[in-house]
Design a protein around this motif. Structure first.
Motif, mmCIF file in Angstrom:
data_model
loop_
_atom_site.group_PDB
_atom_site.id
_atom_site.type_symbol
_atom_site.label_atom_id
_atom_site.label_comp_id
_atom_site.label_asym_id
_atom_site.label_seq_id
_atom_site.Cartn_x
_atom_site.Cartn_y
_atom_site.Cartn_z
ATOM 1 N N TYR A 1 44.320 24.137 47.812
ATOM 2 C CA TYR A 1 43.779 25.491 47.677
ATOM 3 C C TYR A 1 44.435 26.274 46.548
ATOM 4 C CZ TYR A 1 47.982 26.404 50.476
ATOM 5 O OH TYR A 1 49.268 26.452 50.919
ATOM 6 N N TYR B 1 35.185 31.697 40.174
ATOM 7 C CA TYR B 1 36.205 31.835 41.197
ATOM 8 C C TYR B 1 35.588 32.316 42.506
ATOM 9 C CZ TYR B 1 40.540 33.373 43.493
ATOM 10 O OH TYR B 1 41.567 33.558 44.369
ATOM 11 N N GLY C 1 36.554 32.691 46.207
ATOM 12 C CA GLY C 1 37.518 33.628 45.656
ATOM 13 C C GLY C 1 37.242 35.059 46.085
ATOM 14 N N ASN D 1 44.090 28.841 37.266
ATOM 15 C CA ASN D 1 43.511 29.610 38.361
ATOM 16 C C ASN D 1 44.078 31.031 38.394
ATOM 17 O OD1 ASN D 1 41.835 29.976 40.505
ATOM 18 N ND2 ASN D 1 43.096 28.867 42.001
ATOM 19 N N ILE E 1 43.601 33.611 41.394
ATOM 20 C CA ILE E 1 44.225 33.453 42.701
ATOM 21 C C ILE E 1 45.488 34.323 42.779
ATOM 22 C CG2 ILE E 1 45.729 31.477 42.210
ATOM 23 C CD1 ILE E 1 44.868 30.322 44.928
ATOM 24 N N GLU F 1 44.243 37.939 43.233
ATOM 25 C CA GLU F 1 43.802 38.153 44.605
ATOM 26 C C GLU F 1 45.018 38.256 45.540
ATOM 27 O OE1 GLU F 1 41.088 35.242 46.233
ATOM 28 O OE2 GLU F 1 40.902 36.330 48.137
ATOM 29 N N ALA G 1 49.912 33.130 45.388
ATOM 30 C CA ALA G 1 48.722 32.272 45.356
ATOM 31 C C ALA G 1 48.422 31.662 46.724
ATOM 32 C CB ALA G 1 48.903 31.178 44.305
#
Ligand code: FMN
Ligand code: SF4
Ligand code: SF4
Ligand code: SF4
Ligand code: FES
Ligand code: FES
Lengths: 164, 872, 428
Positions: free
Chosen positions: C4, C17, C22, C94, C97, C100, C209
């Protein structure tokens, strides 16, 4: 009778000042803008010469000594008149075991580059660097902001020849 | 209560403390290097480690807070081994230069190496090398010896607030430097040298001249430069001061000094010191015997008294002379010569400011503890830069800033530019108007405290200007005023520091009333800048035309009678002439003058007038340590003693009386016979028939203590440690309450041109103090010549460059000065100091007398600034 | 096996994403009370990936419990540990991530400003991250009123300037404030008095992450992955003498052997394994007989080293351990911040002794001296950097003492010349 000296005194260009204003907004305290301001200053002044440090100090209203003391703590800044292209060759453990040491010899013999020194033609400056996070593809080096990996003597020369 | 055990000893602690503090308080010594009680915690050297039960790692006792139940061991084998290893690490790069190092004997590293045993140098690679830097005239830096404790930098940044030195580079390559890498460009407070535990930064003044253990004696005394009254330690060898240092934790200064205090002592040993009395013969001053000179002085003064009356004689007392000397001085003038024409430099503003504040709040209104400044919620400086005039008090303002307190500067205060939180940058001379603006804003948002109904009634009736008016006068915007006021809204206590210019002003009373009102609303303690070490003492000793010792009016019959009875003479009940009036009337009603420790021919405005006045006198006696401009005009000159050569007391700006101790015997082999100033005065007085039975300066204080209610019961015995704070053993006289209406401002709104016109400002540089310091070599090394300081902006308006020679002329005079650019100075202002011979800026100023107090207000007319050609 | 953290193909576009789930973790978090998010992270057992393995939920709880505001979140992307490049891989492949994850943390802590302290040597990653931040702003995952929740967050990227010590969180904070990046005295801890004296949570890139997955799948699911005390996946940076060096996302607790042989393709050119550093240069070296060590924070410590950043550096049979140790100590000497005596003076001393060995000037007693000096450093430094340097030397001596003796007696058994090895240039 206007001051010749004050005209010669270099300060930030308008473009740089705009960037600095933007950066200051990122932090609640202006001192935090010091590190980014030093990057801008070295672009403007070529390296962190005393005038560059003074300009930063004046812009951020910080004592000059505070600026110098902070700047010299960090090794990425250009603290000396530097060659046109900054070569940071990683010789840390992973790169070393993959042959970084021989590359250092190559730089010396072919380009007259000793660690910390500048090539006679002023084209390159060499810093022997710590790990640059490319250990899986070592030996690695940064030339200015460009990463070059899996170097051997041939590739090293090839890469360097692309910088003028 | 926190209970801990250290080495088996049970220790109870009242409040939070580090383990180190707890140990030290109970007599257990733990060695330290980077820790210093005046500085922020660091925890870097690792020398102070101890073992604490239940903690697997050794702990640095200087940083770990004592917690209830802690069991600490300070000298276990493990601890000792760790300390030894720290020493071994430090000695890797430390050169073993002890035999030649000035620090040897007082070096912490050396002491610890002795204590824990020398380490068998297992490090065999070359030591780090750094060339010793002697680029600076005063400070030598030897970075090979540096142990990177950063005490000096923490001192410079956090306590001194000068930010002049710093650690450069990282790790093993780090060392301490000023910005230039060579010469310092700093406040030269010397406080970094005092905290360096090794010999890495040291004073050059006493370099290689002695070893610490070779001192004849060390004497604790009080500094002679300004009204803060710092405690200093003089180290003496062969009759000369070798070194001056502060005493950590002691005195008003608690271990700090300023550049003058630490580096300015050299004037004492100057070869230019006067060594014998001088008498003018055929127009030339020639050495004379004491007897001859004393007799001449007495005879001439009495002659003039008999011929013209006592009022024809005038005297100027000395701000650097002791209370004892000044007491005897005014007694000689009053009782011996029959004159009340006595005044001093306190006339230049301090006395008036103090009187006006005392009118409202009562006696002692400005007698407050300097140490309280950083404890108040806000500090306001008005028309002064305490960091220059009273530097160690200035440090307390910086400390307040560092403690997160509000710091508001009203007017120009360059030394606080990095520390203030708010600023009302009023044009020079308009600070009072800015106060009016601030007060009106404060009144909008803050309730009156209700303690002094009479004053509150007066405040409510104050007619205050509109903010727009304030802005036209002062250049301070309404937004700045309301910003400052709202910052002060919630303070529950504050300190106000005011400069004498507020009182040396056409609007003196108005200014001080506004200041008082603001102070009242903000629950302030007042501090008045005092430029001379005993300026307050001048006032208290009655060195004023209208007051007697104890600072009460001579006109008051009961008070006067006390003195008449004790001195055995009748005193003139009429107040005498004030400072400037004496000179104005010289040659006319005033025929003779006695000047002690002052140099009016240089230190007063209207220099031309003053000089010609001195020339017109029938007889002039001057007592001084140097051949000053004034002494050069005298008929008789007596050589004086310097502060370190005598006993006596000074009263500082807090009204704390502190004792000076004699460090140097000026005439050990009687080769040079010098008398103390009071002895000279006494000898003249005795010849004139006065009762002056003093055998030591303590006799004088005893007499004072009998007569002055303010000083009742006081003796040297009371002054041992920290001196004695107002109101001594007496009770303050609550006068207060005389509150007139707020006078209207006499200032006129400046025209556009006036607002932009350049102004001349009398500078008070940190490195000099009057003209004394021009005999102190090291201070000259830092600031060697007179300067005209101005901002680069002003420079471009005037079209002059940094370093250029300019000539400044006014109606009063003309002088050539070197331009020095200093960023941040107010635009249009030219700062020039009065410290150097030909270029004493007071020579450019005329004056006007403030009608109420006769305080001279500096004035200049026809200002012209020209570039000196050919001198660039 | 679930992955992940790093997708098969690099995802820099926010649309891409989102397609892979995402910002759903953020959505989920925003639907919860901040306190619940903290609770969930605590339950997940997530441990910080920056090296120390401190429980993230606990750290958050301290910061959330401090009454002072504003609070700050800081992403530690200084990745300076030699042999580590996994944060870089995350940023490059990524970037969203991280954004987020930071947004989730900000919500949990009621922080409105976040900083990413990014190492100077990653200029390209800075561009990538800044582009991703702009996208996130545009899509309303950052800025005012995030996803209509009323929450707001700004993330600023702050570029470091080449000081390894700035990876230490208090030094990082000082550096962010524009100071010399030296470690601060603790207490107070950053969670109470961090950036500008305000409660501050510093977490590693990889730690952040992990959050979207924890939010999306829930703590229960998350705990099923990895080792019991150390759940979740871990990014391993594998370098040195292996066939397939690179970043591997594998569950915590996987053995060193599996990483080297199953994933990284075994030792290069079919040679034999001589030694392995399991957690970046600051982790003590392990000999081949320790490669069954499970790679999680608790186990590696038991096996005599530390998981650190998860930088696995593999050495084949022809590698000289003295050379490696010497280079490692050059690194520590160069990177010591200079604050405390044992580290400032001791790392240089250790380097100097090793240099003697390297240049055939070693002498009897040098090994004792190395041990002594290391022991004098260890346990008495201000921050873990100095301790680490000492532990590294002790590690080499523990497992390869003969090789060190050999250098003193007969010189390098690998026939290296003994010329002075590289040294980072000093700052003037
Ligand atoms: C010398 C030293 C260097 C460190 N370098 C890093 C680093 O580069 N990146 C990082 O995330 N943590 C680094 N750390 C750990 C941080 O101090 C801190 O524990 C971490 O950022 C916390 O995040 P986490 O809880 O998510 O792991 C370092 C610690 C030390 C002592
Ligand atoms: S003398 Fe004072 S101002 Fe100058 S460097 Fe030392 S501490 Fe700072
Ligand atoms: S110069 Fe002295 S006070 Fe300053 S860091 Fe060095 S040893 Fe400490
Ligand atoms: S151990 Fe000491 S000198 Fe080394 S990096 Fe940490 S604080 Fe700095
Ligand atoms: S060791 Fe060279 S890039 Fe990491
Ligand atoms: S005195 Fe405690 S660490 Fe230096």
């Amino acid at each position: 009778m206007k001051s010749e000296k004050s005209q010669r005194e270099k300060t930030f260009s308008p473009g740089a000042l705009t960037r600095l204003e933007e950066i200051k907004k990122k932090y609640p305290d202006k001192r935090a803008a010091l590190m980014p301001a030093l990057y801008i200053a070295q672009d403007e002044f070529g390296w962190l010469r005393p005038e560059a440090l003074k300009a930063v100090a004046q812009y951020l209203e910080l004592p000059e000594m505070t600026v110098r003391s902070t700047a010299t703590f960090y090794s990425i800044y250009k603290h000396e008149q530097a060659g046109r292209n900054m070569v940071r060759l990683c010789t840390n453990v992973s790169c070393m075991v993959l042959g970084a040491s021989t590359l250092k010899g190559t730089l010396k013999t072919l380009y007259g580059l000793a660690p910390g020194g500048t090539s006679p033609d002023g084209r390159f400056q060499l810093e022997i660097g710590e790990c640059i996070g490319a250990c899986d593809r070592g030996p690695a080096m940064l030339v200015n902001d460009d990463l070059h990996t899996e170097l051997d003597t041939k590739k090293l020369i090839q890469v360097l020849e692309s910088y003028k | 209560m926190i209970n801990i055990s250290i080495n088996g000893k049970k220790i109870g602690l009242e409040g939070p403390a580090t383990v180190l503090e707890a140990a030290r308080r109970h007599g257990i010594d733990i060695p330290t290097l980077c820790n210093h009680p005046a500085l922020e915690l660091w925890g870097g050297c690792r020398m102070c480690v101890v073992e604490i039960e239940k903690m697997p790692r050794l702990q640095t006792s200087c940083t770990v807070m004592a917690a209830d139940g802690m069991t600490v061991y300070t000298e276990t084998p493990r601890v000792v081994a760790a300390r030894k290893s720290v020493l071994e690490f430090l000695l890797i790069n430390h050169p073993l230069q002890c035999p030649t190092c000035d620090k040897a004997g007082v070096c912490k590293l050396q002491d610890l190496t002795v204590k824990y045993g020398a380490v068998a140098g297992r490090f065999e690679e070359g030591k780090r090398t750094f060339p010793e830097s002697v680029d600076d005239p005063l400070i030598v830096r030897n970075m090979e010896r540096c142990i990177m404790c950063t005490r000096c930098v923490r001192m410079c940044d956090n306590v001194q607030g000068a930010f002049a030195i710093g650690v450069v580079n990282k790790g093993t390559r780090s060392h301490v430097e000023p910005f230039s890498g060579g010469r310092y460009n700093c406040e030269y407070c010397g406080n970094c040298l005092n905290v360096c535990p090794v010999g890495a930064i040291m004073s050059r003044l006493h370099r290689y001249t002695y070893r610490p253990w070779q001192m004849d004696k060390t004497v604790k005394t009080i500094c002679s430069f300004c009204g803060v009254g710092c405690t200093q330690l003089l180290e003496v060898r062969s009759g000369a001061i070798q070194k001056v240092s502060p005493v950590f934790g002691e005195g008003v200064n608690k271990g700090l000094l300023c550049g003058r205090g630490i580096f300015g002592y050299g004037y004492v040993g100057s070869p230019e010191r006067l060594k014998t009395p001088l008498i003018r013969k055929n127009g030339v001053l020639e050495p004379a015997e004491w007897d001859e000179a004393l007799a001449l002085a007495e005879r001439k003064m009495l002659e003039i008294k008999n011929l013209h009356g006592g009022r024809a004689i005038a005297g100027v007392a000395g701000g650097r002379c002791t209370n004892e000397e000044n007491y005897v001085f005014q007694k000689l003038l009053r009782a011996g010569f029959g004159s009340n024409n006595i005044d001093s430099v306190a006339r230049l503003g301090l006395m008036h400011a103090q009187n006006l504040l005392e009118d409202i709040f009562g006696q002692g209104a400005a007698a407050n503890l300097i140490s309280g400044i950083p404890r108040s919620d806000a500090v306001i400086t008005v028309a002064c830069d305490p960091t220059q005039t009273n530097p160690v008090m200035g440090l307390q303002v910086r400390a307040a800033a560092r403690a997160g307190k509000k710091v508001l500067t009203v007017g120009h205060a360059h030394g606080l530019r990095r520390h203030r939180t708010h600023s009302l940058p009023a044009h020079i001379g308009t600070e009072g108007m800015a106060l009016a603006g601030l007060l009106s804003e404060l009144l909008k948002i803050k309730k009156l405290p209700g303690e002094n109904p009479e004053f509150e009634a007066a405040i409510k009736n104050f007619e205050l200007p509109r903010l727009e008016e304030v802005e036209t006068y002062t250049g301070v915007s309404a937004a700045m005023l309301s910003g400052a006021a709202s910052a002060l809204k919630d303070v529950s206590s504050s300190s106000i520091i005011a400069g004498r210019e507020l009182a040396a002003h056409r609007d003196a009373r108005r200014n001080l009333m506004l200041l008082a009102a603001i102070g009242y609303i903000l629950n302030s303690r007042f501090f008045l800048i005092s430029e001379h070490p005993n300026e307050q003492g001048l006032i208290d000793m009655g060195c004023a035309p209208d007051t007697l010792p104890g600072a009460r009016p001579i006109a008051l019959q009961t008070f006067r009678e006390r003195y008449e009875e004790a001195w055995g003479v009748k005193l003139d009940p009429e107040p005498g002439l004030s400072l400037m009036e004496m000179f104005e009337q010289a040659g006319d009603t005033v025929r003779a003058m006695y000047i002690m420790g002052e140099n009016p021919a240089f230190n007063l405005p209207g220099r031309k007038m003053v000089k010609s006045a001195l020339g017109k006198l029938d007889f002039l006696v001057v007592q001084d340590i140097f051949m000053s401009e004034t002494a050069a005009m005298a008929d008789v000159v007596f050589p004086s003693l310097a502060w370190s050569e005598k006993e006596g007391t000074y009263t500082n700006l807090e009204k704390r009386i502190q004792k000076l101790e004699k460090a140097i015997e000026k005439n050990p082999e009687k080769k040079v016979f010098l008398m103390e100033d009071w002895q000279i005065l006494m000898e003249i007085g005795k010849r004139a028939g006065l009762n002056m039975p003093y055998t030591a300066s303590s006799d004088i204080i005893d007499e004072l203590a009998r007569l002055s209610p303010l000083h009742a019961g006081l003796g040297y015995g009371d002054l041992a440690e920290t001196g004695m704070m107002w109101p001594y053993k007496g009770k303050p006289l609550r006068m207060g309450g005389r509150i007139p209406a707020l006078p209207v401002s006499r200032a006129e709104a400046p025209s556009k041109e006036q607002a932009l016109a350049p102004v001349l400002v009398l500078d008070k540089p940190l490195f000099h103090s009057g003209t004394l310091s021009r005999h102190a070599g090291p201070l000259l090394d830092i600031m060697a010549e007179a300067e005209a300081k101005l901002s680069p902006e002003t420079g471009s308006v005037l079209e002059v460059t940094d370093g250029a020679m300019i000539s400044i002329s006014t109606a009063e005079g003309e002088m050539a000065l070197k331009v020095k650019f200093e960023k941040g100075l107010p635009v249009g202002a030219i700062f020039a100091g009065n410290n150097f011979g030909e270029a004493g800026a007071l020579g450019l100023f005329g004056y006007e007398l403030e009608p109420e107090s006769k305080t001279p207000i500096l004035r200049f007319a026809n200002l012209e600034i020209k570039l000196e050609t050919g001198k660039l | 096996m679930t992955r992940y953290l790093i997708p098969d193909a690099c995802i820099r576009d926010i649309g891409e994403y989102e397609k892979t789930g995402g910002y759903q973790g953020l959505e989920k978090a925003l639907s919860m009370e901040p306190g619940q998010v903290v609770e969930e992270v605590k339950k997940s057992g997530l441990r910080g990936r920056g090296g120390a393995g401190f429980p993230t939920g606990m750290k958050w709880m301290f910061a959330a419990g401090d009454p002072k505001f504003p609070k700050y979140i800081v992403c530690n992307a200084d990745e300076g540990e030699p042999g580590t490049f996994k944060d870089k891989a995350l940023l490059k492949n990524n970037p969203h991530i991280l954004i987020e994850g930071m947004a989730i943390a900000a919500h949990a802590l009621k922080a409105e400003t976040g900083y990413v302290y990014l190492r100077a040597e990653y200029p390209k990653e800075k561009e990538i991250l800044e582009a991703a931040l702009a996208q996130a702003h545009e899509k309303g995952f950052l800025g005012e009123n995030i996803m209509g929740s009323g929450a707001r967050l700004d993330i600023q990227v702050h570029r470091g300037a080449g000081a390894y010590i700035c990876g230490e969180e208090t030094a990082l904070i000082d550096s962010l404030e524009g100071k010399r990046g030296q470690p601060r005295l603790k207490p107070p801890f950053p969670v109470n008095a961090g950036l500008w004296g305000k409660p501050t949570v510093v977490n590693n890139v990889e730690t952040f992450a992990n959050l979207p997955f924890i939010m999306r799948a829930g703590a229960q699911e998350y705990m099923k992955i990895g080792a019991p005390d150390c759940p979740g996946n871990k990014l391993f940076s594998v370098s040195g003498h292996v066939e397939k060096p690179g970043v591997y996302e594998l569950p915590m607790g996987i053995t060193l052997k599996d990483i080297i042989y199953d994933h990284a393709g075994g030792i290069k050119n079919g040679k034999a394994l001589k030694a392995v550093i399991p957690g970046g240069v600051s982790a003590p070296v392990l000999p081949p007989d320790k490669i069954d060590c499970p790679m999680d924070f608790v186990s590696v410590q038991k096996w005599g080293s530390m998981l650190g950043s998860g930088g696995v550096i593999v050495f084949d049979e022809d590698t000289c351990m003295v050379q490696v140790a010497h280079r490692a100590l050059q690194f520590f000497e160069h990177e010591s911040c200079g604050k405390c005596t044992p580290c400032r003076e001791g790392t240089g001393w250790l380097r100097a002794i090793l240099e003697r060995l390297e240049t055939r000037q070693g002498r009897e007693g040098d090994i004792r001296l190395l041990e002594d000096v290391s022991r004098n450093i260890a346990g008495n430094t201000f921050c873990p950097l100095g301790d680490g340097a000492a532990m590294v030397v002790l590690g080499f001596l523990k497992h390869f003492k003969e090789e060190f003796s050999e250098h003193i007696e007969n010189g390098c058994p690998y026939g290296r010349t003994g010329k002075r090895p590289d040294r980072p240039a000093p700052v003037q």
